[in-house]
Motif scaffolding. Structure first.
Motif, PDB file in Angstrom:
ATOM      1  N   SER A  56      17.151  10.411  -6.495  1.00  0.00           N
ATOM      2  CA  SER A  56      16.610   9.301  -6.006  1.00  0.00           C
ATOM      3  C   SER A  56      15.323   9.230  -6.300  1.00  0.00           C
ATOM      4  O   SER A  56      14.339  10.016  -5.973  1.00  0.00           O
ATOM      5  CB  SER A  56      16.868   8.995  -4.463  1.00  0.00           C
ATOM      6  N   THR A  57      14.582   7.971  -6.614  1.00  0.00           N
ATOM      7  CA  THR A  57      13.380   7.937  -6.808  1.00  0.00           C
ATOM      8  C   THR A  57      12.914   6.668  -5.681  1.00  0.00           C
ATOM      9  O   THR A  57      12.282   6.855  -4.917  1.00  0.00           O
ATOM     10  CB  THR A  57      13.022   7.296  -8.220  1.00  0.00           C
ATOM     11  N   ARG A  58      13.491   5.144  -6.051  1.00  0.00           N
ATOM     12  CA  ARG A  58      13.181   4.265  -4.991  1.00  0.00           C
ATOM     13  C   ARG A  58      13.658   4.312  -3.887  1.00  0.00           C
ATOM     14  O   ARG A  58      12.855   4.226  -3.030  1.00  0.00           O
ATOM     15  CB  ARG A  58      13.913   3.019  -5.720  1.00  0.00           C
ATOM     16  N   THR A  59      14.886   4.854  -3.775  1.00  0.00           N
ATOM     17  CA  THR A  59      15.379   4.595  -2.353  1.00  0.00           C
ATOM     18  C   THR A  59      14.634   5.773  -1.244  1.00  0.00           C
ATOM     19  O   THR A  59      14.192   5.543  -0.146  1.00  0.00           O
ATOM     20  CB  THR A  59      16.871   5.123  -2.263  1.00  0.00           C
ATOM     21  N   ARG A 108      21.765  10.441   1.295  1.00  0.00           N
ATOM     22  CA  ARG A 108      22.403  10.065   0.335  1.00  0.00           C
ATOM     23  C   ARG A 108      23.109  11.157  -0.171  1.00  0.00           C
ATOM     24  O   ARG A 108      22.697  12.451  -0.170  1.00  0.00           O
ATOM     25  CB  ARG A 108      21.152   9.973  -0.797  1.00  0.00           C
ATOM     26  N   HIS A 136      25.781   1.074  -0.871  1.00  0.00           N
ATOM     27  CA  HIS A 136      24.298   1.359  -0.684  1.00  0.00           C
ATOM     28  C   HIS A 136      23.746   0.104   0.012  1.00  0.00           C
ATOM     29  O   HIS A 136      23.296  -0.727  -0.474  1.00  0.00           O
ATOM     30  CB  HIS A 136      23.898   1.517  -2.082  1.00  0.00           C
ATOM     31  N   PRO A 263      19.226  -2.930  -9.801  1.00  0.00           N
ATOM     32  CA  PRO A 263      18.684  -1.958  -8.977  1.00  0.00           C
ATOM     33  C   PRO A 263      17.835  -0.500  -9.285  1.00  0.00           C
ATOM     34  O   PRO A 263      17.432   0.103  -8.352  1.00  0.00           O
ATOM     35  CB  PRO A 263      20.021  -1.371  -8.298  1.00  0.00           C
TER      36      PRO A 263
HETATM   37  N1   CP Z   1      18.309   1.908  -6.746  1.00  0.00           N
HETATM   38  C1   CP Z   1      18.582   3.090  -6.264  1.00  0.00           C
HETATM   39  O1   CP Z   1      19.187   3.512  -5.568  1.00  0.00           O
HETATM   40  O2   CP Z   1      17.597   3.696  -7.032  1.00  0.00           O
HETATM   41  P1   CP Z   1      17.126   5.350  -6.704  1.00  0.00           P
HETATM   42  O3   CP Z   1      18.660   6.021  -7.218  1.00  0.00           O
HETATM   43  O4   CP Z   1      15.990   5.794  -7.595  1.00  0.00           O
HETATM   44  O5   CP Z   1      16.986   5.452  -5.486  1.00  0.00           O
END
Ligand code: CP
Length: 309
Positions: A56-59, A108, A136, A263
């Motif tokens: 994951s980056t954003r979450t 996650r 999610h 997303p």
């Molecule tokens: N939108 C999202 O879940 O991105 P990540 O997998 O980078 O967290």
């Protein structure tokens, strides 16, 4: 309204008013983020552990920053360097983190239901940051927040979700959240990735991109989830792009005020071209910004904070 839930596991089980109360509270936290001093003491003395067993980056960063902005202590669990590699179970790992006084476990996991399982064996608050192809919920909430912010309403809007619906947890959380708040949802993609069962969730199914986006107020594009597909679901990425990818030409079929969401992570040149992803209709980075406020609101409400009226 006071918030009585201990965990955030999905949007399927939330009442519309609970969703709205998170969105109202997130609006207040977004205002906090625009102040000179962006930190509040709401979670001082609490410990938040990011238990991400999938990339994951954003979450991950967003939850970490949300906890920091609420003055919590934050630990980022690194799965690759953990005793999961030696065969320790998820339950034992999580119970050991709790024994170190974790108040929140943000999880996650590639297995659908992993957060629900942890919620039954832990005393800590559990937040689902994505479980397999199931849900999610904070992505769904930040998408709702962004739609409300950009369109001023959700009820009655036409929202087209395009792409790999079958394997997408984002699609499922969006479908639950949007339909609970009165939006009309159209799902579009190849028949292998948009099976008819989704009609039972109250969605229109369409396999023609032009028809799906023609009346849409919002177009939400999804990545092909190669990591979850067990067999080839369409002949080639080139064919997928030709039929379901969005570029400036395809976007002409949409309403002039239709916004484009994604997303992330984006596969540029597959589900969307850069000219659209970076264009004036795109709210993709705004979604990321809003994710921080939404995750602050979720942690705050689960800890017993009062919801914004
Ligand atoms: N939108 C999202 O879940 O991105 P990540 O997998 O980078 O967290």
């Amino acid at each position: 309204m006071s918030w009585t839930r201990k965990h955030l596991l999905d949007l399927q089980s939330l009442e519309p008013e609970e969703i709205l109360s998170i969105l109202r509270t997130a609006r207040e936290f977004k205002a906090v983020g625009e102040r000179h001093i962006k930190k509040v003491p709401s979670l001082r003395g609490k410990t938040v552990i990011n238990l991400f067993i999938e990339p994951s980056t954003r979450t991950r960063i967003s939850f970490e920053l949300a906890a920091v902005r609420l003055s919590a202590d934050v630990i980022d669990f690194t799965a690759e360097a953990s005793s999961l590699r030696k065969g320790e179970s998820l339950k034992d790992t999580a119970r050991n983190l709790e024994a170190l006084n974790a108040d929140f476990i943000i999880i996650r996991h590639r297995a659908a239901g992993a957060p629900h399982f942890l919620s039954r064996v832990l005393d800590a608050h559990v937040v689902n940051a994505g479980d397999g192809a199931h849900e999610h919920p904070t992505q769904g909430l930040l998408d709702l927040f962004t739609i409300l912010e950009t369109k001023g309403r959700i009820e009655g809007l036409q929202v087209a979700i395009i792409g790999d619906i079958r394997y997408s947890r984002v699609a499922r959380s969006n479908i639950w959240g949007l339909t609970k708040l009165g939006a009309n949802v159209t799902l579009c993609g190849p028949p292998t990735l948009v099976p008819p069962e989704f009609e039972k969730l109250g969605c229109r199914i369409c396999h023609n991109l032009h028809d799906a986006i023609r009346d849409a107020d919002v177009i939400n594009l999804l990545r092909i989830q190669h990591e979850r597909q067990r067999r080839a679901m369409f002949p080639s990425l080139g064919e997928y792009r030709a039929l379901f990818g969005i570029n400036t030409e395809q976007l002409k079929a949409a309403r002039p005020d239709a916004t484009v969401m994604h997303p992330g992570p984006i596969n540029r040149g597959v589900e969307v071209d850069s000219e659209v992803a970076d264009g004036e209709r795109s709210v993709i980075l705004r979604q990321v910004t809003n994710g921080l406020a939404v995750r602050m609101a979720v942690l705050y409400l689960l800890s017993g904070g009062a919801a914004a009226a």
